[in-house]
Scaffold this motif. Structure first.
Motif, PDB file in Angstrom:
ATOM      1  N   PRO A 440      -2.126  -0.454   2.491  1.00  0.00           N
ATOM      2  CA  PRO A 440      -1.825   0.511   3.231  1.00  0.00           C
ATOM      3  C   PRO A 440      -1.442   0.585   4.669  1.00  0.00           C
ATOM      4  N   CYS A 441      -2.192  -0.238   5.548  1.00  0.00           N
ATOM      5  CA  CYS A 441      -1.575  -0.574   6.795  1.00  0.00           C
ATOM      6  C   CYS A 441      -0.295  -1.248   6.842  1.00  0.00           C
ATOM      7  N   SER A 446       5.711  -0.852   7.815  1.00  0.00           N
ATOM      8  CA  SER A 446       7.006  -0.984   7.115  1.00  0.00           C
ATOM      9  C   SER A 446       7.787   0.469   7.466  1.00  0.00           C
ATOM     10  N   LEU A 447       7.059   1.538   7.368  1.00  0.00           N
ATOM     11  CA  LEU A 447       7.458   2.993   7.671  1.00  0.00           C
ATOM     12  C   LEU A 447       8.036   3.104   9.033  1.00  0.00           C
ATOM     13  N   ILE A 456       6.189   9.341  13.460  1.00  0.00           N
ATOM     14  CA  ILE A 456       4.847   8.668  12.837  1.00  0.00           C
ATOM     15  C   ILE A 456       3.624   9.296  13.362  1.00  0.00           C
ATOM     16  N   GLU A 457       3.739   9.505  14.605  1.00  0.00           N
ATOM     17  CA  GLU A 457       2.404  10.087  15.199  1.00  0.00           C
ATOM     18  C   GLU A 457       2.340  11.550  14.833  1.00  0.00           C
ATOM     19  N   ARG A 473       0.446   7.502   0.900  1.00  0.00           N
ATOM     20  CA  ARG A 473       1.430   8.377  -0.075  1.00  0.00           C
ATOM     21  C   ARG A 473       1.619   9.690   0.434  1.00  0.00           C
ATOM     22  N   SER A 474       0.578  10.339   1.234  1.00  0.00           N
ATOM     23  CA  SER A 474       1.203  11.586   1.679  1.00  0.00           C
ATOM     24  C   SER A 474       1.747  11.537   2.931  1.00  0.00           C
ATOM     25  N   ILE A 475       1.454  10.436   3.676  1.00  0.00           N
ATOM     26  CA  ILE A 475       2.268   9.946   5.079  1.00  0.00           C
ATOM     27  C   ILE A 475       3.759   9.643   4.582  1.00  0.00           C
ATOM     28  N   SER A 476       4.056   9.062   3.579  1.00  0.00           N
ATOM     29  CA  SER A 476       5.409   8.622   3.143  1.00  0.00           C
ATOM     30  C   SER A 476       6.111  10.093   2.519  1.00  0.00           C
ATOM     31  N   LEU A 477       5.444  10.854   2.085  1.00  0.00           N
ATOM     32  CA  LEU A 477       6.070  12.203   1.475  1.00  0.00           C
ATOM     33  C   LEU A 477       6.487  13.044   2.576  1.00  0.00           C
ATOM     34  N   LEU A 478       5.631  13.283   3.515  1.00  0.00           N
ATOM     35  CA  LEU A 478       5.762  14.073   4.628  1.00  0.00           C
ATOM     36  C   LEU A 478       7.252  13.344   5.716  1.00  0.00           C
ATOM     37  N   LEU A 479       7.381  12.231   5.641  1.00  0.00           N
ATOM     38  CA  LEU A 479       8.298  11.675   6.227  1.00  0.00           C
ATOM     39  C   LEU A 479       9.556  11.753   5.540  1.00  0.00           C
ATOM     40  N   LYS A 480       9.693  11.747   4.419  1.00  0.00           N
ATOM     41  CA  LYS A 480      10.885  12.161   3.593  1.00  0.00           C
ATOM     42  C   LYS A 480      11.194  13.325   3.678  1.00  0.00           C
ATOM     43  N   ASP A 481      10.258  14.531   3.879  1.00  0.00           N
ATOM     44  CA  ASP A 481      10.584  15.922   4.006  1.00  0.00           C
ATOM     45  C   ASP A 481      11.038  16.357   5.199  1.00  0.00           C
ATOM     46  N   LEU A 482      11.234  15.479   6.182  1.00  0.00           N
ATOM     47  CA  LEU A 482      11.512  15.771   7.613  1.00  0.00           C
ATOM     48  C   LEU A 482      13.031  16.001   7.415  1.00  0.00           C
ATOM     49  N   PRO A 483      13.683  17.117   8.462  1.00  0.00           N
ATOM     50  CA  PRO A 483      15.053  17.150   8.169  1.00  0.00           C
ATOM     51  C   PRO A 483      15.800  16.006   8.631  1.00  0.00           C
TER      52      PRO A 483
END
Length: 515
Positions: A440-441, A446-447, A456-457, A473-483
C-alpha cells in the motif's frame, strides 16, 4: 602341398584311386605313386598328430630333400608382443617380416602360411585371447541381473542392492560395485570409480542399451544420454553401444556378469546385511578373490593378466576426477524459477515460458538456454521452503520493490506532510511485520505522481478523520472523486489561462464603414 595324410585316411576307409583323386583334385597317377611309396615305407593309418604333411613328404621323397625350400621361421614371440600395440595387425607384421627376409637373403612365408603358422603357435601357447581383444582397447559395462537384499537394522524394511559390472575383455579383469539404485548418478559414479580402479581409461566404452546411458539406438542412428556423453568426452573415450539383441557384441561382460553373479551375489545370498555400506564392504572382499582366482585353461589370474598384458596400454587418467552431472529440461514458470528436484532456483525473467536445460552437479545448478549458460546457483544439500532468487533475474519493478525499507517510506511520507506520514505509519504497523505494508505504501507513492502533494495530504486528513487505519482503496476513491478543476495544479493553470485572443480590430477590413 599335397595332403598326404588325407590320402592315407581315405585309402584306409576303402576309397579307390579315382575317388581319392576326385576328392583331392589331383591326378590318378600322383595318387597311385603316393600310395605305392606308402606301401614301400610300411606306413599305416592312423598316423601320429606330430607327423605333418611336410614330414611325410620328406619320408616319401628323400631324394628331393635337398631341393626343399628352407623358409625363414618368423619370431612368433615378437609378433605376439607387437600385436598388443595400438594399430598393429598381422598384415603389417608380415610385410616387415618379408623385408627382413630380403635383407638376409632368406625365403619368407606367403601371407596365408604366415597367418596359419602364427595362429597355430598362439593356440598351443593358449594366447588366442589377444587375437580377439587388444589390451586397453575397450571396457564393457552392464548391470547384473540379480540383486542383494539389505535389511534396515531399525525398521526391518528390506531394500535391494544392484551390482554394476565393468570388465576389460583382453585380460578379463573385473570391477564391481554395489549401488542403492540404477539411476543416472550411480551409473556415472560407477564409471568414474571403475576408471580409478583400473588406473587408466580404455579407448572404447561398450554399454548395453539401457536408458541411463543410451536414449536411442536404431539401425540409422544412436543417441547417447547427454550426461553419459559428457563423461565420455571428459575421459577421452568413445561410446559404442552394443547392437540391440546382439549379446555377442558384449560377450565378455555377459560372461563377467554371470561369473560375478555366481562369485559374489550367490556367495553372499545367506548373509544378512544391515546397511548398504556393510554390503559394499562384503562385495569388495569378494571382488578381490574373484580377480585373484587362477585361470582354468592358462597360467595366472585376471589380476596378473591385467598387470602383465593390459595395464600399460590404458590411457592415463585426467588430473582431477569427473564431476558428476545430470541433465534435465524444464519450462520456466511465471515466477521465473525452475527446480532441480529438491529446491527452486531463479532464471532471468525474460525466459518465462521458455524450455531450458538444467545441469545439476553435487555443488552447482546451471541453467542453459540454446547451449548458453544463463544462470548458475550453488546447490543446497537440504530442502528449503522459499526459492533461491537472484536480484538481477527480477524485473525492474520487482527489484525496486525489494529495495524499499521502512525508513524510506516514512521519509517519503514526511516530505508530503504530517497526515501522509500518519497514513504511512498506519500501513507499516497494520500487519505482523512492516513488509506487509510495503505494497500500500508503494501504491500511495504512485498516486503522488498523478495528484499534487496538497491533495494527497488533504485526502489523508479526510480518511484519518473517520478511520484511524485508512486503506489505500479509500484514499484512491477519494482522489478520483475530486472535481476535475482540483485534480492538479497543472489542470487549474490550463483552465484559468486566457489563451491567445484577438480583438475585433484584428478582423476589420480596410475601408469598413463601421471601423
Amino acid at each position: 602341398m599335397l595332403n598326404y595324410r588325407e590320402i592315407m585316411r581315405l585309402r584306409s576307409l576303402g576309397y579307390n584311386i579315382t575317388e581319392i583323386a576326385n576328392s583331392l583334385h589331383s591326378s590318378r597317377s600322383t595318387i597311385r605313386e603316393v600310395l605305392s611309396r606308402f606301401e614301400k615305407n610300411g606306413a599305416t593309418w592312423p598316423l601320429d598328430d606330430a607327423i605333418t604333411n611336410e614330414k611325410l613328404y620328406e619320408q616319401l621323397y628323400p631324394e628331393r630333400k635337398e631341393k626343399i625350400k628352407q623358409y625363414k621361421e618368423p619370431d612368433f614371440d615378437w609378433i605376439h608382443s607387437e600385436l598388443s600395440r595400438k594399430g598393429v595387425n598381422l598384415s603389417l607384421l608380415w610385410k616387415e617380416y618379408q623385408a627382413k627376409c630380403r635383407l638376409s637373403n632368406e625365403i619368407p612365408y606367403m601371407y596365408t602360411q604366415f597367418c596359419e603358422h602364427y595362429r597355430s603357435w598362439a593356440g598351443k601357447n593358449k594366447a588366442t585371447m589377444r587375437i580377439h581383444h587388444k589390451p586397453g582397447d575397450a571396457m564393457m559395462v552392464d548391470w547384473a541381473g540379480g540383486t542383494l537384499t539389505i535389511t534396515d537394522s531399525y525398521t526391518g524394511i528390506q531394500t535391494e542392492g544392484y551390482l554394476f559390472v565393468a570388465t576389460l575383455p583382453c585380460s578379463g579383469y573385473v570391477y564391481v560395485e554395489l549401488c542403492s539404485d540404477m539411476k543416472t548418478e550411480n551409473w556415472l559414479a560407477c564409471h568414474t570409480n571403475a576408471y580409478s580402479f583400473f588406473e587408466g581409461v580404455p579407448r572404447l566404452l561398450i554399454p548395453d542399451n539401457l536408458r541411463t546411458g543410451i536414449t536411442k539406438n536404431t539401425r540409422l542412428e544412436t543417441i547417447i544420454n547427454k550426461s553419459y556423453s559428457e563423461l565420455a568426452s571428459y575421459y577421452d573415450t568413445a561410446i559404442v553401444p552394443a547392437r540391440v539383441k546382439a549379446p555377442k557384441d558384449k560377450s565378455a561382460v555377459e560372461g563377467s556378469v554371470k561369473f560375478a553373479s555366481t562369485w559374489i551375489l550367490a556367495a553372499l545370498r545367506n548373509q544378512t546385511f544391515l546397511s548398504l555400506n556393510d554390503a559394499k564392504i562384503a562385495v569388495k572382499e569378494r571382488l578381490i578373490e574373484l580377480n585373484n582366482q587362477p585361470f582354468q585353461k592358462r597360467e595366472g589370474s585376471r589380476k596378473s593378466a591385467f598387470i602383465q598384458e593390459e595395464k600399460a596400454f590404458l590411457q592415463p587418467l585426467p588430473s582431477t576426477p569427473f564431476e558428476l552431472a545430470t541433465w534435465s529440461k524444464a519450462k520456466v514458470s511465471s515466477a521465473y524459477i525452475v527446480s532441480d528436484g529438491r529446491n527452486h532456483y531463479s532464471v532471468p525473467y525474460n525466459l518465462i515460458g521458455e524450455t531450458v536445460d538444467i545441469r545439476t552437479t553435487r555443488e552447482m545448478v546451471e541453467i542453459l538456454f540454446h547451449g548458453a549458460r544463463v544462470a548458475s546457483h550453488i546447490r543446497l544439500n537440504h530442502q528449503v521452503k522459499d526459492p533461491i532468487v537472484k536480484k538481477e533475474h527480477m524485473p525492474m519493478k520487482h527489484q525496486k520493490y525489494l529495495a524499499y525499507d521502512k525508513a524510506d517510506f516514512i521519509k517519503w511520507g514526511t516530505s508530503i506532510g504530517p497526515n501522509t506520514e500518519r497514513v504511512v505509519q498506519s500501513f507499516l504497523s497494520a500487519g505482523l511485520a512492516p513488509e506487509q505494508g510495503y505494497k500500500p505504501c508503494v501504491s500511495l507513492m504512485s498516486l503522488s505522481k498523478k495528484y499534487s502533494k496538497d491533495k494527497i495530504e488533504q485526502v489523508c486528513l479526510e480518511c484519518l478523520s473517520f478511520n484511524e487505519t485508512p486503506s489505500i482503496r479509500s484514499i484512491s476513491l477519494l482522489l478520483k472523486d475530486l472535481p476535475p478543476s482540483n485534480i492538479s495544479k497543472t489542470s487549474n493553470l490550463i483552465n484559468s489561462s486566457p489563451g491567445i485572443t484577438r480583438g475585433s480590430k484584428q478582423f476589420q477590413k480596410e475601408g469598413d464603414v463601421n471601423a
